[in-house]
Design an enzyme around this catalytic site. Structure first.
Site, short mmCIF file in Angstrom:
data_model
loop_
_atom_site.label_atom_id
_atom_site.label_comp_id
_atom_site.label_asym_id
_atom_site.label_seq_id
_atom_site.Cartn_x
_atom_site.Cartn_y
_atom_site.Cartn_z
N HIS A 104 0.86 -1.21 0.00
CA HIS A 104 0.00 0.00 0.00
C HIS A 104 0.89 1.25 0.00
CE1 HIS A 104 -3.23 2.73 0.96
NE2 HIS A 104 -4.09 1.78 1.04
N GLU A 119 -0.46 1.33 -5.69
CA GLU A 119 -0.37 0.13 -4.86
C GLU A 119 -0.37 -1.14 -5.72
OE1 GLU A 119 -3.79 0.55 -2.30
OE2 GLU A 119 -3.55 2.71 -2.30
#
Ligand code: TA6
Length: 305
Positions: free
Chosen positions: A164, A270
């Site tokens: 992330h 991400e």
């Protein structure tokens, strides 16, 4: 610290340096094995909210939180339905195993050290697993790699994986994300699929999209004022790319997102396997890695005209 020293460990973090150049470094919190800083010649490349908790009280708002065994919330599959958003890897304290080589630090997490309150919500709370997370620092690149092993003696398990990554940009309104044109995405805000038609993503509102099955030779680039300030290269096991900027309203709802106008200095790119679940049989392993690079040439790989 001696110039030649390349690693520094405290009770809660590990910092890796390029030998003889301490202005290039990466700092990893043992909590979540979260990369919270990546500096190249003293210049920070990642976004870390000023309100980020780094004391283990909640997942870090910024850097590179690790998402496992589920991306987002997943109500439709019973084994994931009780898990909180993004699972437990980012809420657990990992073991620092040491240096694999002079560039690479290794961390591990198993069911024995996972955050018990969250881990117990994965299936029947008895999956045996091991995660090995490597962070490799070179002069102008940061490589993050994961190995997932199913240590069950009898049963398979399924999972998502995602890095992330919160990337820093000087001004989101002068920032573009390229090489996703003509790709299918799932828009998490509109709750619908569509084909991306813009030559490059621009940011004038919240964006939260999952671009699916992006060819691994496609370099995702963050362009600022005509320069590729970030390039993300993925291997074949990270086919999906989530692009997220919270913008004003969403930023306001996150207490640890500070200052509130910091959405202007970040964009999440991400890399993951989130559109589908990986099914891992007992004793099987799965590996994936991404390379984050700075100041690359612009590689226009989409048919934008
Ligand atoms: O990766 C994008 C996303 O799934 C967004 O929907 C937003 O929720 C973001 O993750 C942050 O999630 P978090 O649980 O860290 O607040």
């Amino acid at each position: 610290m001696e110039d030649s020293q390349i690693v520094e460990q405290t009770s809660d973090s590990v910092t890796l340096y390029v030998a003889n150049d301490h202005s290039t470094s990466v700092k990893i919190l043992k909590y979540g094995a979260t990369v919270i800083s990546w500096k190249v010649k003293g210049k920070e490349q990642l976004f870390l909210s000023e309100g980020a908790k780094t004391d283990g009280s909640k997942p870090v708002r910024g850097g590179i939180p690790l998402v496992f065994p589920v991306f987002g919330k997943c109500e439709q599959k019973p084994e994931f339905a009780k898990l909180p958003q993004h699972g437990f890897a980012r809420n657990s304290t990992w073991d620092f195993l040491g240096l694999v080589d002079e560039h690479t630090a290794q961390f591990a997490l198993s069911e024995e050290d996972a955050n018990p309150e969250i881990y117990s919500k994965w299936g029947s709370g008895d999956n045996k697993f091991c995660l090995f997370f490597n962070v490799k620092l070179d002069e102008k690149t940061l490589t993050t790699s994961i190995e997932v092993e199913n240590c069950n003696t009898e049963k398979p398990f399924e999972f998502n994986w995602l890095f992330h990554t919160y990337l820093r940009t000087p001004d989101i309104e002068d920032t573009l994300v390229s090489n996703l044109t003509n790709e299918v995405c799932y828009d998490q805000l509109l709750k619908q699929h569509y084909e991306e038609k813009s030559p490059a993503l621009q940011f004038h509102q919240e964006i939260d999209r999952i671009y699916k099955s992006i060819p691994k030779d496609r370099k995702i680039q963050v362009l600022y004022l005509g320069k590729a300030i970030h390039t993300i290269v993925r291997d074949e096991n990270l086919p999906d790319v989530v692009v997220w900027n919270p913008w004003i309203e969403k930023a306001d709802t996150m207490s640890d997102f500070q200052p509130k106008d910091a959405y202007k200095q970040m964009v999440c790119i991400e890399a993951g396997k989130v559109a589908e679940f990986v099914k891992l049989e007992k004793h099987q392993k799965w590996k994936a890695s991404q390379v984050l690079a700075i100041d690359e040439d612009i590689h226009l790989q989409s048919q934008i005209f």
